[in-house]
Design an enzyme around this catalytic site. Structure first.
Site, short mmCIF file in Angstrom:
data_model
loop_
_atom_site.label_atom_id
_atom_site.label_comp_id
_atom_site.label_asym_id
_atom_site.label_seq_id
_atom_site.Cartn_x
_atom_site.Cartn_y
_atom_site.Cartn_z
N SER A 137 50.68 40.60 -90.80
CA SER A 137 51.19 39.61 -91.73
C SER A 137 51.15 38.24 -91.08
O SER A 137 51.24 38.14 -89.85
CB SER A 137 52.64 39.96 -92.06
OG SER A 137 53.31 38.83 -92.56
N SER A 138 51.07 37.20 -91.90
CA SER A 138 51.02 35.85 -91.32
C SER A 138 52.37 35.45 -90.72
O SER A 138 52.45 34.47 -89.99
CB SER A 138 50.59 34.83 -92.37
OG SER A 138 51.49 34.85 -93.45
N CYS A 139 53.44 36.23 -90.98
CA CYS A 139 54.75 35.85 -90.41
C CYS A 139 54.87 36.22 -88.94
O CYS A 139 55.89 35.96 -88.33
CB CYS A 139 55.88 36.44 -91.23
SG CYS A 139 55.98 38.21 -91.09
N TYR A 142 60.95 42.03 -89.29
CA TYR A 142 59.67 42.47 -89.87
C TYR A 142 58.52 41.99 -88.99
O TYR A 142 57.60 42.76 -88.65
CB TYR A 142 59.55 41.90 -91.28
CG TYR A 142 58.25 42.17 -91.97
CD1 TYR A 142 57.97 43.43 -92.50
CD2 TYR A 142 57.29 41.17 -92.12
CE1 TYR A 142 56.77 43.68 -93.15
CE2 TYR A 142 56.09 41.41 -92.76
CZ TYR A 142 55.83 42.67 -93.27
OH TYR A 142 54.64 42.91 -93.91
N LYS A 200 55.59 44.08 -86.86
CA LYS A 200 54.14 43.87 -87.03
C LYS A 200 53.48 43.48 -85.71
O LYS A 200 52.36 43.92 -85.41
CB LYS A 200 53.89 42.78 -88.09
CG LYS A 200 54.24 43.24 -89.52
CD LYS A 200 53.31 44.35 -89.97
CE LYS A 200 53.54 44.80 -91.39
NZ LYS A 200 52.70 45.94 -91.77
N HIS A 240 58.49 38.84 -103.65
CA HIS A 240 58.03 37.55 -103.15
C HIS A 240 58.00 36.56 -104.30
O HIS A 240 58.18 36.93 -105.47
CB HIS A 240 56.65 37.68 -102.51
CG HIS A 240 56.71 38.24 -101.13
ND1 HIS A 240 56.41 39.55 -100.85
CD2 HIS A 240 57.07 37.68 -99.95
CE1 HIS A 240 56.58 39.78 -99.55
NE2 HIS A 240 56.97 38.65 -98.99
P1 GDP Z 1 58.23 34.06 -97.60
O1 GDP Z 1 56.87 33.52 -97.91
O2 GDP Z 1 58.23 35.15 -96.57
O3 GDP Z 1 59.19 32.96 -97.25
O4 GDP Z 1 58.83 34.81 -98.88
P2 GDP Z 1 58.99 34.48 -100.44
O5 GDP Z 1 57.71 34.69 -101.15
O6 GDP Z 1 60.15 35.33 -100.89
O7 GDP Z 1 59.44 32.98 -100.58
C1 GDP Z 1 58.57 31.89 -100.49
C2 GDP Z 1 59.24 30.62 -100.95
O8 GDP Z 1 59.40 30.66 -102.37
C3 GDP Z 1 60.65 30.38 -100.37
O9 GDP Z 1 60.74 29.00 -100.07
C4 GDP Z 1 61.56 30.74 -101.53
O10 GDP Z 1 62.80 30.07 -101.49
C5 GDP Z 1 60.73 30.25 -102.72
N1 GDP Z 1 61.10 30.79 -104.02
C6 GDP Z 1 61.33 30.07 -105.14
N2 GDP Z 1 61.72 30.84 -106.16
C7 GDP Z 1 61.71 32.12 -105.69
C8 GDP Z 1 62.01 33.37 -106.29
O11 GDP Z 1 62.39 33.47 -107.47
N3 GDP Z 1 61.86 34.47 -105.51
C9 GDP Z 1 61.46 34.38 -104.19
N4 GDP Z 1 61.31 35.51 -103.48
N5 GDP Z 1 61.18 33.21 -103.60
C10 GDP Z 1 61.31 32.08 -104.34
#
Ligand code: GDP
Length: 315
Positions: free
Chosen positions: A108-110, A137, A141, A180
């Site tokens: 994963s890129s994280c 996580y 990885k 996500h």
């Molecule tokens: P990340 O890429 O591992 O940080 O995981 P996410 O895909 O959950 O979140 C990406 C970004 O999208 C973060 O800045 C969240 O705060 C934002 N975000 C905005 N709205 C949402 C939502 O409804 N769900 C999630 N999961 N993230 C959201």
């Protein structure tokens, strides 16, 4: 891989595994070995070893993992580290014991540091502190990558590792608590449209930037690398372009047909502020992503309407 090779896709019902399964079938690979979570508990070492002993896979796509969005990662950190370490350790070690010809591990890129220079090159692994929200996580990885590399060095195996950027597509998780951002936004905008609401809440400040890869493109890259890459060094898989969460929200709203307002909720975590992969190594290896994001979102929305919603209705 030959058309008749015995290929095990671990996690074939998930977002990534199902896309790899689809791609392999499209390309005419027929001898696929598949097990659901119920049929084979990948957390149990003895069961995994027995499965490898019996089935003798020649190629393994390790796409089984416990995954989730920013909230799920902060709520269930123990599960994110334990489940992922257990699953990948059992599969990688069994692949060594039972002489798998080649294994592809999905990272994963994280895994890259929180303050990583952008775009993130493969060489930046372990050059700084990780993002706190998904550190357990990411550590799992990273352990998987190091395990593949160590087995290659000590045992002469061919275990390769790829690092996809944020993914989306059919079979995504649309649960608002654990998903996500992209599937969450599809669902939120769709429900707001159906219920004629005039506002949708988007978490965080809207300013973090993310890169999104359509999962069928990832699957294509994985099959390509399985056939064309034999090195221990990790390979990024992405599109090389990113956009802000707010711009993503506007795009999803347009595709879904929601015409109301977007309301930001800064009390929710932003996570990493930027996260874009350097994909020059993959480009040099001869692969590039083909699906424009708008097209990918449309396909995913269609899948959500045709599959996810109808499945919900039946239950
Ligand atoms: P990340 O890429 O591992 O940080 O995981 P996410 O895909 O959950 O979140 C990406 C970004 O999208 C973060 O800045 C969240 O705060 C934002 N975000 C905005 N709205 C949402 C939502 O409804 N769900 C999630 N999961 N993230 C959201």
């Amino acid at each position: 891989m030959e058309r008749g090779s015995r290929i095990y896709v671990a996690g074939h019902l998930g977002l990534v595994g199902s896309a790899i399964h689809r791609r392999l079938r499209e390309l005419g690979y027929e001898n696929l070995i598949l097990r659901s979570e119920k049929e084979l508990d990948l957390m149990r070492q003895d069961k995994v070893e027995r499965f490898f002993d019996k089935e003798s896979p020649e190629y393994v796509f390790l796409a089984a993992a416990k995954v989730g969005g920013v909230l799920a990662n902060s709520t269930f950190p123990a599960e994110f580290i334990y489940n992922n370490l257990a699953i990948q350790t059992n599969i990688i070690h069994s692949s060594y014991l039972y002489k798998v010809k080649k294994l592809l591990f999905l990272g994963s890129s994280c895994i890259y540091p929180r303050e990583c220079p952008q775009p993130m090159k493969e060489g930046y692994l372990l050059s700084g502190y990780l993002e706190q929200t998904n550190e357990p996580y990411a550590i799992a990885k990273i352990a998987g990558i190091k395990m593949c590399q160590s087995y290659n060095r000590q045992y002469g195996t061919c275990f390769i590792s790829v690092m996809p950027t944020n993914l989306y597509g059919p079979n995504d998780n649309f649960n608002l608590e654990t998903s996500h951002v992209l599937p969450a936004l599809i669902r939120k905008f769709h429900e707001a449209k159906i219920e004629s609401r005039n506002e949708v809440e988007v978490w965080g400040t809207g300013t973090p930037k993310r890169e999104f890869l359509y999962v069928d493109d990832l699957a294509d890259a994985c099959v390509y690398l399985m056939n064309n890459y034999n090195d221990s060094e990790i390979v990024n898989i992405g599109v090389g372009k990113d956009l802000t969460i707010l711009d993503l929200a506007k795009l999803v709203a347009r595709v879904v047909g929601f015409e109301g307002a977007i309301k930001l909720d800064p009390s929710k975590p932003d996570g990493t502020l930027v996260k874009r992969l350097d994909v020059s190594k993959l480009t040099e290896l001869g692969w590039q992503a083909g699906t424009p994001i708008e097209e990918g979102i449309s396909q995913t929305y269609k899948w959500y309407l045709d599959n996810y919603l109808s499945r919900q209705d039946r239950s």
